[in-house]
Write an enzyme that holds these catalytic residues in place. Structure first.
Site, short mmCIF file in Angstrom:
data_model
loop_
_atom_site.label_atom_id
_atom_site.label_comp_id
_atom_site.label_asym_id
_atom_site.label_seq_id
_atom_site.Cartn_x
_atom_site.Cartn_y
_atom_site.Cartn_z
N ASP A 1 0.82 -1.21 0.00
CA ASP A 1 0.00 0.00 0.00
C ASP A 1 0.86 1.27 0.00
O ASP A 1 1.89 1.33 0.67
CB ASP A 1 -0.91 -0.02 1.24
CG ASP A 1 -1.95 1.08 1.24
OD1 ASP A 1 -2.79 1.06 0.33
OD2 ASP A 1 -1.91 1.93 2.14
N GLU B 1 1.55 -0.38 -4.91
CA GLU B 1 0.48 0.55 -5.29
C GLU B 1 1.12 1.86 -5.74
O GLU B 1 1.51 2.71 -4.95
CB GLU B 1 -0.47 0.83 -4.11
CG GLU B 1 -1.63 1.72 -4.54
CD GLU B 1 -2.38 2.34 -3.37
OE1 GLU B 1 -3.51 2.81 -3.58
OE2 GLU B 1 -1.83 2.39 -2.25
N ASP C 1 -10.94 1.22 -4.33
CA ASP C 1 -10.68 2.66 -4.34
C ASP C 1 -11.36 3.38 -5.50
O ASP C 1 -11.14 4.59 -5.69
CB ASP C 1 -9.17 2.92 -4.42
CG ASP C 1 -8.46 2.63 -3.11
OD1 ASP C 1 -9.06 2.90 -2.05
OD2 ASP C 1 -7.32 2.15 -3.13
#
Length: 600
Positions: free
Chosen positions: A326, A355, A422
């Site tokens: 992340d 990410e 997201d």
């Protein structure tokens, strides 16, 4: 010839090792500006009769975007090192391009040539081979299935009883996933990516309290180990989400700092600008501006050791197959280099996905990640198929530009998502047009890389931006779009049955027609030619194939019908937002040699 547009630099996407022996070399020139390019190359230490020994090979155009042509060649230096230069010609001029710039004529002063000093296999980008054959399924654990109500938090709501908010909890857990694993297997999934499962207060768990403990609402370590075992038993890899950029405000070291300030042994675990404040509020860096998620200082040796231990622990003790990392772009590169080395020392085939929402080349040299989440790829697809924001020609240009942004091996391992926790749901992004969703997904699943499906997209689940995109998975058949589910199953099965739809073969566009808004692309190996035609238009179209397939036997992969082409010009008729997948075997060598391609 526009010299300003000519560009090359070694040791990136323009020159890299593609395997243990061969190098890929790429050159960029202005679109339609250069007619031929030759590569001059040789070993700087190899001479014959006191003359430097070198070779010449012609490069080919591997693609183009709105501004540039991209030239490509593969060479195999016998001694793993190479000096090289480019000889470019147009109808009026020719130039010789080296590391020192341009000259009007070819010369053998290889001291000015570009240099690939030595190919060390350990420095080559290399992702786990299993990734290329994987179709991922992203699960948000609180919303997939509640299999054990005994571990539900007190605030748990009845399953799917209301629209989700940022704080609602529905009780999804590991038992629910285990009980519905047959559904995932039947869909054809071979990899599951779980958003965070570690101890945290929120429903999303991106505010970690303890990286070594599973959140009780999902189950315990015994249950999780059973989940991993069941997944592996069905040929499904497991990837967990690691939130190392920041923690939750109740992370014990952070609470210690909040309590003891300058006297805390953990004060350097975070990015405090001050440990005292006249306004009685400490100043520290966070994820975005979220004060409940303080940013960790990964350059601190104690923080680094703690997080590296976390990475190793879940791989070693639970045999997970991957880490999704992340906010990976906000963590220092050295941390990721050490993270990769430590985790790969336990299992070299662990898949590391960062990410990164933008150009990620700095993380993809082979010393950090195996892939990033391909949001730029998703954006290109969505703007063409879902939003109608760009036409076929611009779609072709942008995608080809994207393809030349990274080395080919990077694209083969890319985590290619089009929706996630997201983003709004795929159906919402396509303005509730199911055919557009199907067309986009058909492209995604016939493209290079490792595609990912967000849970529920395959049954037509809807939802706007977070929290709307995190609805409960409906398990009643009448709440699922059975036709969409059947479509996804068939598409995944095709990709698994015909590897040329996945990562076998070189991708290229055959045509991108702006007037009728259709595209035609191919993937090609020595044995097969795969052709896809997509009608991204609200009217029925008859589309001519831009190549000669006369006397070839063609298989329609969607219907499995076989037919022979007896005319010079073949057409396909497609309904609005429809597509066709065609496969040609190259068993007839003479016919193969006569195949001609007319690229737009």
């Amino acid at each position: 010839m526009l010299k300003e547009a000519i560009y090359h630099r070694p040791k990136n996407q323009f020159a890299y090792a593609c395997n243990d022996d061969a190098l890929h070399i790429q050159l960029r020139t202005k679109r339609h500006d250069v007619s031929t390019v030759f590569l001059y190359y040789g070993d700087q230490f190899e001479f014959e009769n006191n003359q430097w020994k070198h070779a010449t090979i012609e490069m080919t155009i591997s693609g183009y975007d709105e501004l540039f042509d991209y030239w490509f060649v593969e060479v195999t230096p016998p001694h793993r090192r190479i000096r090289y230069a480019f000889h470019l010609k147009d109808h009026e001029q020719e130039v010789f391009y080296t590391e020192k710039g341009f000259s009007d004529s070819v010369h053998e002063d290889f001291s000015s040539y570009f240099c690939f000093p030595f190919h060390h296999p350990s420095e080559r980008f290399s992702a786990p081979s299993w990734v290329k054959d994987t179709v991922w399924y992203q699960i948000f654990p609180d919303r997939f299935a509640n299999g054990n109500q005994a571990n539900d938090p007190n605030s748990t709501l009845p399953w799917n009883s209301t629209e989700p908010t940022t704080s609602t909890i529905f009780g999804g857990d590991f038992e629910g996933i285990i009980q519905n694993l047959a559904y995932v297997v039947e869909l054809g999934i071979t990899g599951i990516y779980f958003t965070p499962i570690f101890k945290a207060h929120s429903n999303h768990k991106y505010d970690t309290i303890d990286y070594m403990e599973i959140d009780p609402q999902f189950g315990d370590k015994t249950t999780f180990k059973r989940l991993v075992t069941e997944c592996h038993k069905h040929g499904i890899k497991v990837m967990l989400d690691a939130v190392f950029n920041h923690c939750g405000e109740d992370f014990p070291p952070f609470q210690d700092v909040m309590k003891y300030g300058e006297k805390s042994q953990y004060k350097n675990w975070f990015h405090f600008s001050s440990l005292s404040s006249e306004q009685d509020q400490l100043h520290f860096h966070t994820f975005a501006f979220e004060r409940s998620m303080p940013k960790l200082n990964t350059q601190n040796p104690e923080v680094k050791k703690y997080l590296l231990d976390v990475g190793e622990y879940w791989v070693k003790e639970f045999q997970i197959d991957g880490w999704r990392l992340d906010v990976a772009n906000e963590i220092d590169h050295q941390f990721w280099r050490e993270f990769r080395q430590n985790v790969k020392n336990i299992n070299k085939d662990v898949y590391l996905v960062g990410e990164v929402w933008h150009d990620a080349m700095p993380w993809l040299f082979g010393d950090q990640f195996d892939a990033v989440m391909s949001y730029p790829f998703a954006n290109i697809l969505l703007r063409f198929f879902a939003y109608d924001a760009i036409g076929a020609e611009q779609f072709s240009h942008e995608l080809q530009g994207f393809l030349h942004q990274y080395p080919r091996p990077v694209h083969e391992a890319a985590f290619n998502l089009v929706g996630s926790h997201d983003t709004p749901r795929l159906l919402n992004l396509a303005n509730m047009n199911k055919q557009k969703v199907k067309l986009l997904t058909a492209f995604q699943l016939s493209f290079t890389g490792s595609p990912s499906i967000y849970y529920g997209d395959e049954i037509g689940l809807t939802g706007e931006q977070d929290p709307g995109c995190r609805k409960c998975m409906p398990w009643e058949k009448d709440e699922q779009d059975g036709e969409m589910l059947a479509f996804f199953k068939k598409l995944i099965k095709l990709r698994k049955s015909y590897p040329i739809l996945a990562n076998e073969g070189t991708f290229s566009f055959l045509e991108a027609n702006n007037n009728c808004n259709y595209i035609c692309y191919k993937k090609e190996t020595n044995q097969q030619l795969f052709i896809a035609v997509m009608n991204n238009h609200p009217t029925k179209r008859t589309i001519p194939l831009p190549l000669n397939l006369k006397d070839q036997t063609i298989i329609d992969l969607w219907t499995l019908e076989e037919f022979a082409a007896h005319s010079d010009q073949i057409t396909v008729t497609l309904d609005p937002y429809d597509f066709t997948f065609l496969l040609i075997s190259k068993s007839n060598t003479e016919a193969l040699n006569e195949l001609s391609y007319e690229t737009s």
